[in-house]
Design an enzyme around this catalytic site. Sequence first.
Site, PDB file in Angstrom:
ATOM      1  CB  ALA A  74       6.590  -0.744  -0.521  1.00 14.61           C
ATOM      2  NE  ARG A  75       5.340   5.840   0.438  1.00 16.09           N
ATOM      3  CZ  ARG A  75       4.702   6.657  -0.385  1.00 16.09           C
ATOM      4  NH1 ARG A  75       5.005   7.606  -1.054  1.00 16.09           N
ATOM      5  NH2 ARG A  75       3.367   6.468  -0.678  1.00 16.09           N
TER       6      ARG A  75
ATOM      7  N   PRO B  77       0.712  -1.310   0.063  1.00 17.23           N
ATOM      8  CG  PRO B  77      -0.026  -0.834   2.354  1.00 17.23           C
ATOM      9  CD  PRO B  77       0.544  -1.926   1.134  1.00 17.23           C
ATOM     10  CG  LEU B  78       3.028   2.271  -2.809  1.00 15.33           C
ATOM     11  CD1 LEU B  78       3.379   2.116  -4.230  1.00 15.33           C
ATOM     12  CD2 LEU B  78       4.190   2.574  -1.846  1.00 15.33           C
ATOM     13  CB  THR B  79       0.128   7.330   1.601  1.00 10.57           C
ATOM     14  OG1 THR B  79       0.143   6.006   2.552  1.00 10.57           O
ATOM     15  CG2 THR B  79      -0.767   8.333   1.939  1.00 10.57           C
TER      16      THR B  79
ATOM     17  N   GLY C 270      12.136  -3.566   1.497  1.00 12.83           N
ATOM     18  CA  GLY C 270      13.248  -2.499   1.466  1.00 12.83           C
ATOM     19  C   GLY C 270      14.398  -2.700   0.571  1.00 12.83           C
TER      20      GLY C 270
ATOM     21  CB  CYS D 133       2.436   4.435  10.131  1.00 14.76           C
ATOM     22  SG  CYS D 133       2.347   6.050   9.503  1.00 14.76           S
TER      23      CYS D 133
END
Length: 641
Positions: free
Chosen positions: A507-508, A296-298, A485, A383
């Site tokens: 992801a981020r 999930p990427l905000t 990561g 988070c």
Amino acid sequence: PFPRRFLTSKEQFHAYLRAGGEEEEEEEKEEKEEEEQVSNAQSEPPAKRLKAEELGQDGESQGNAGEEEKERPEKKRARGQNKSRPCMKPNSYEQSRLCPSVTQGCGGQCHFGPRCRFLHDVSEYLAAKPADLGQRCVLFDTFGRCPYGVTCRFGQCHLGDGHQNLVNAALAHQWEGKLLVRNSLSKELQQQLRKRKFSFHKAEEFLCGLRGGKGGKAMGGSTEVSNCTAPQESLGELQEQGEDPNPDALQSSRGAEAGGPPSIPTLGPLTDEDITKLRPCEKKKLEIQGKLYLAPLTTCGNLPFRRICKRFGADVTCGEMAVCTNLLQGQSSEWALLKRHHTEDIFGVQASLEGAFPDTMTKCAELLNRTINVDFVDINVGCPIDLVYKKGGGCALMTRSNKFEQIVRGMNSVLDVPLTVKIRTGVQEKVNVAHKIIPRIREWGASMVTLHGRSREQRYTRSADWEYIAECARIASPMPLFGNGDILSYEDANRAMQMGVSGIMIARQVSVGALIKPWLFTEIKEQRHWDISSSERFDILKDFTNYGLEHWGSDTQGVEKTRKFLLEWLSFLCRYIPVGLLEHLPQRINERPPYYLGRDYLETLMASQNVDDWIKISELLLGPVPPSFTFLPKHKANSYR
């Protein structure tokens, strides 16, 4: 890693783009300024300048001290979010909007009557409507009908005489009855949530037992842990000890569990789901070992972007992080984060909270379980944002084991789908605690853990600790553990899988794997470095805009919302370095590219870190921006020039 012939200075880079790529750099001038170009390239962007450059070789400060103090704030590294960035609202770029009752062709009058603040005269609306942006409407070409009618910014292809909205009957019939996007918020459900009439009987049952158990202390081995699963857990314990379960004891335990309201009479034919809960072994299994998981990427992990990643080979997708309190209040904007496209075959949602409240999380889990179609629910305990952390949520839950346990057990007791948890190595940089928490998470009932190989203090900087991830994977067995990561190439993915993890989440990070290279999933599956051309990358952006117009609409509001998310994505895409320009493969995820000239004008334009150039790319796809348009990226690290 760059051949010197591609390197350039910041000034020459922007001068080339301003010239439109028509004038090539003179070879003689490049040779004379070659050394200056290399030194300039190593010092760009300004946000990344080292402190050593501000000092002389002898360690003493250069220039006047007063001037240095004035320049230091400009050289300070940009971190965090642009919280005060301008927000373009619909009325900022469309003063006169047409009433939806007219747009949708409703025969009756407007429900609001004379109190309606929108226009009802089509001719008056068209007189002020901006010019169309193109001759083809993606909604009309795909589905045979555009629901936005005269408000569509591509309306010239489907508007007939008298501004009548045309329909391709044959094409529309093919899509009739097909549900393309699921998990929408109905008006009926929204009213129930706003008036607090939605029944959370499973959650209340668990919370009642939680209060009776005096918090998390009674949750270790007591039957008061979870009223939903206590009979089944006690049954499992008896079978493990070789004893026969006593039906009377089980029945008495059910009666003691109620503790509050009397049990519902069970006369006549009825289902037993209100009495017999699913045992852990009967729950749906999450079998995603070895699959590629798009995290999930905000902001950027929206439905159109997930469609792009699915096309390039992502196996598992997850919606953007949704705040539980907003979901329970029936906020449409928060429920939009849960929408699922029909091409997403394995899909989950991520729930988060700005604090550690087991009652809110448990109720939200029951709400999701009964109202939407998902394959798993994820808890975001990774988070690092200060707003969430200071209220006890996110990474703070890793230090609040009682609350963490109550949330995991409560959500697991009301869900019929698997529950997963995403965590970090710990809160402090050199104090890893994940290896202590993972066995407990497994005992609490989670089906899978995703471990980000950085602490909260590291945020998205430094390199991920994959050796520690491998150690945690061994501790978590037999529960699957996904690593997260520094994945930007298939070689990185191969090294990660050799660590013994069940799969990898893309992801981020400092540079974002999936956002920089959505075709990364193809590279991993085909085990190759893809030297993708600028035209191919531009076609990806074109597909994103088409998906965005399908999702957010082809009227002015939908076009500008698509543009907004496109620009947010471009703030990450500019970090990609084409494979054909690198001397050494692969690109490192922690490296920012220097200024370079690409193999053509479009490739150079896509490498620009200037907001104005991102807007120029958006205008190639979505037409000119509104007169008062402004944009600033969400993340400060993306907003330098």
